[in-house]
Design a protein around this motif. Structure first.
Motif, PDB file in Angstrom:
ATOM      1  N   ALA A  47       0.819  -1.159  -0.020  1.00  0.00           N
ATOM      2  CA  ALA A  47      -0.018   0.046  -0.070  1.00  0.00           C
ATOM      3  C   ALA A  47       0.934   1.213  -0.007  1.00  0.00           C
ATOM      4  N   ALA A  48       0.183   2.436  -0.348  1.00  0.00           N
ATOM      5  CA  ALA A  48       0.952   3.679  -0.268  1.00  0.00           C
ATOM      6  C   ALA A  48       1.715   3.733   1.114  1.00  0.00           C
ATOM      7  N   ASP A  49       1.259   3.267   2.274  1.00  0.00           N
ATOM      8  CA  ASP A  49       1.755   3.759   3.386  1.00  0.00           C
ATOM      9  C   ASP A  49       3.225   2.898   3.607  1.00  0.00           C
ATOM     10  N   GLY A  50       3.455   2.126   2.578  1.00  0.00           N
ATOM     11  CA  GLY A  50       4.695   1.300   2.687  1.00  0.00           C
ATOM     12  C   GLY A  50       4.820   0.222   3.698  1.00  0.00           C
ATOM     13  N   LYS A  51       3.786   0.071   4.383  1.00  0.00           N
ATOM     14  CA  LYS A  51       3.751  -0.876   5.677  1.00  0.00           C
ATOM     15  C   LYS A  51       2.778  -2.330   5.286  1.00  0.00           C
ATOM     16  N   THR A  52       1.631  -1.753   4.863  1.00  0.00           N
ATOM     17  CA  THR A  52       0.527  -2.568   4.682  1.00  0.00           C
ATOM     18  C   THR A  52       0.747  -3.389   3.198  1.00  0.00           C
ATOM     19  N   GLU A  53       0.739  -4.784   3.190  1.00  0.00           N
ATOM     20  CA  GLU A  53       0.598  -5.500   1.951  1.00  0.00           C
ATOM     21  C   GLU A  53      -0.785  -6.126   2.072  1.00  0.00           C
ATOM     22  N   TYR A  54      -1.264  -6.129   0.661  1.00  0.00           N
ATOM     23  CA  TYR A  54      -2.555  -6.558   0.381  1.00  0.00           C
ATOM     24  C   TYR A  54      -2.644  -7.374  -0.812  1.00  0.00           C
ATOM     25  N   ILE A  55      -3.628  -8.359  -0.887  1.00  0.00           N
ATOM     26  CA  ILE A  55      -3.910  -9.154  -2.113  1.00  0.00           C
ATOM     27  C   ILE A  55      -4.875  -8.258  -2.943  1.00  0.00           C
ATOM     28  N   ASP A  56      -4.732  -8.397  -4.124  1.00  0.00           N
ATOM     29  CA  ASP A  56      -5.552  -8.005  -5.346  1.00  0.00           C
ATOM     30  C   ASP A  56      -5.720  -8.950  -6.359  1.00  0.00           C
ATOM     31  N   HIS A  57      -6.789  -9.613  -6.048  1.00  0.00           N
ATOM     32  CA  HIS A  57      -6.997 -10.885  -7.052  1.00  0.00           C
ATOM     33  C   HIS A  57      -8.368 -10.986  -7.528  1.00  0.00           C
ATOM     34  N   VAL A  58      -8.531 -11.434  -8.813  1.00  0.00           N
ATOM     35  CA  VAL A  58      -9.585 -11.916  -9.463  1.00  0.00           C
ATOM     36  C   VAL A  58     -10.109 -13.253  -9.034  1.00  0.00           C
ATOM     37  N   GLN A  59     -11.297 -13.260  -8.336  1.00  0.00           N
ATOM     38  CA  GLN A  59     -12.004 -14.508  -7.969  1.00  0.00           C
ATOM     39  C   GLN A  59     -12.319 -15.515  -8.861  1.00  0.00           C
ATOM     40  N   ILE A  60     -11.861 -16.517  -8.822  1.00  0.00           N
ATOM     41  CA  ILE A  60     -12.284 -17.728  -9.714  1.00  0.00           C
ATOM     42  C   ILE A  60     -13.673 -17.907 -10.012  1.00  0.00           C
ATOM     43  N   LYS A  61     -14.153 -18.064  -8.804  1.00  0.00           N
ATOM     44  CA  LYS A  61     -15.854 -18.486  -8.726  1.00  0.00           C
ATOM     45  C   LYS A  61     -16.622 -17.267  -9.197  1.00  0.00           C
ATOM     46  N   THR A  62     -16.209 -16.112  -9.093  1.00  0.00           N
ATOM     47  CA  THR A  62     -17.232 -14.906  -9.156  1.00  0.00           C
ATOM     48  C   THR A  62     -16.701 -13.773 -10.170  1.00  0.00           C
ATOM     49  N   LYS A  63     -15.291 -14.241 -10.777  1.00  0.00           N
ATOM     50  CA  LYS A  63     -14.940 -13.182 -11.725  1.00  0.00           C
ATOM     51  C   LYS A  63     -14.805 -11.664 -10.851  1.00  0.00           C
ATOM     52  N   ASP A  64     -14.838 -11.481  -9.872  1.00  0.00           N
ATOM     53  CA  ASP A  64     -14.872 -10.116  -9.227  1.00  0.00           C
ATOM     54  C   ASP A  64     -13.614 -10.089  -8.696  1.00  0.00           C
ATOM     55  N   ARG A  65     -12.974  -8.779  -8.549  1.00  0.00           N
ATOM     56  CA  ARG A  65     -12.006  -8.429  -8.160  1.00  0.00           C
ATOM     57  C   ARG A  65     -11.959  -8.279  -6.462  1.00  0.00           C
ATOM     58  N   VAL A  66     -11.286  -8.714  -5.629  1.00  0.00           N
ATOM     59  CA  VAL A  66     -11.316  -8.822  -4.326  1.00  0.00           C
ATOM     60  C   VAL A  66      -9.745  -8.327  -3.764  1.00  0.00           C
ATOM     61  N   THR A  67      -9.829  -7.245  -2.757  1.00  0.00           N
ATOM     62  CA  THR A  67      -8.758  -6.630  -2.242  1.00  0.00           C
ATOM     63  C   THR A  67      -8.737  -6.880  -0.696  1.00  0.00           C
ATOM     64  N   ILE A  68      -7.706  -7.622  -0.273  1.00  0.00           N
ATOM     65  CA  ILE A  68      -7.394  -8.095   1.135  1.00  0.00           C
ATOM     66  C   ILE A  68      -6.227  -7.703   1.714  1.00  0.00           C
ATOM     67  N   PRO A  69      -6.365  -6.839   2.441  1.00  0.00           N
ATOM     68  CA  PRO A  69      -5.134  -6.563   3.243  1.00  0.00           C
ATOM     69  C   PRO A  69      -4.487  -7.771   4.109  1.00  0.00           C
ATOM     70  N   LEU A  70      -3.282  -7.966   4.140  1.00  0.00           N
ATOM     71  CA  LEU A  70      -2.682  -9.099   4.748  1.00  0.00           C
ATOM     72  C   LEU A  70      -2.307  -8.716   6.107  1.00  0.00           C
ATOM     73  N   SER A  71      -2.935  -9.493   7.035  1.00  0.00           N
ATOM     74  CA  SER A  71      -2.629  -9.454   8.614  1.00  0.00           C
ATOM     75  C   SER A  71      -1.123 -10.247   8.669  1.00  0.00           C
ATOM     76  N   GLU A  72      -0.530  -9.595   9.747  1.00  0.00           N
ATOM     77  CA  GLU A  72       0.937 -10.669  10.097  1.00  0.00           C
ATOM     78  C   GLU A  72       0.657 -12.060  10.217  1.00  0.00           C
ATOM     79  N   GLU A  73      -0.562 -12.301  10.773  1.00  0.00           N
ATOM     80  CA  GLU A  73      -0.873 -13.504  10.899  1.00  0.00           C
ATOM     81  C   GLU A  73      -1.105 -14.398   9.597  1.00  0.00           C
TER      82      GLU A  73
END
Length: 175
Positions: A47-73
């Motif tokens: 992300a722009a903050d340089g700290k947060t990483e996220y998934i930017d993925h087009v879902q196989i089932k729906t073909k819709d894009r999903v954006t999911i920030p990645l927790s440390e876990e």
């Protein structure tokens, strides 16, 4: 799985470490099995903050894009990146049926008596987010649901848990 059950399986060995990593990664991202298998390193962004990483993925089932920030876990359960290999879970070369068999063994070893399939990782994510206080709209967006009503089933599970929790004090003080 409840939060306590997720903790228990995290601390329980699994015959195939990659199955454990993939399942727990999905518990912390809400990704379906098909999306987790298709996920590429090129879909992980900062992300722009340089700290947060996220998934930017087009879902196989729906073909819709999903954006999911990645927790440390979630990041903790990602395999190590291998140079020249874009697919994150490329090591998961066993069949989906074998994954389900391995999950069953693993859950039994962890002392979990429920029938757990890979898709339960997605349910566990939703229930965990709502239990921890996330709002239903945000949880819906993280799951990639087009309609928040689809997510409302998880809120009912959390409501039942609240009723059970409050009921713990019944008859406790009248002894």
């Amino acid at each position: 799985l409840t939060i306590e059950e997720v903790k228990r399986v995290m601390n329980t060995p699994c015959r195939y470490e990659i199955v454990k990593k993939a399942f727990l990664f999905s518990c912390f991202t809400g990704l379906r099995y098909s999306d987790m298998k298709a996920l590429n390193w090129s879909e992980i962004h900062s992300a722009a903050d340089g700290k947060t990483e996220y998934i930017d993925h087009v879902q196989i089932k729906t073909k819709d894009r999903v954006t999911i920030p990645l927790s440390e876990e979630a990041k903790r359960w990602m395999p190590e990146r291998i140079e020249g290999m874009d697919n994150i879970f490329h090591q998961l070369k066993i069949t989906h049926t074998t994954v389900e068999v391995v999950l069953k063994e693993w859950m039994e070893t962890a002392g979990i008596q429920k029938h757990i399939t890979y898709h339960c990782s997605r349910h566990s994510f939703a229930t965990m987010m709502l239990t921890l206080g996330a709002d239903i709209y945000t949880t819906s967006k993280l799951l990639g649901h087009a309609n928040v009503n689809t997510t409302s089933i998880y809120a009912k599970i959390v409501d039942q848990k609240k009723i059970e929790t409050v009921g713990l004090v019944d008859n406790f003080f009248s002894r």
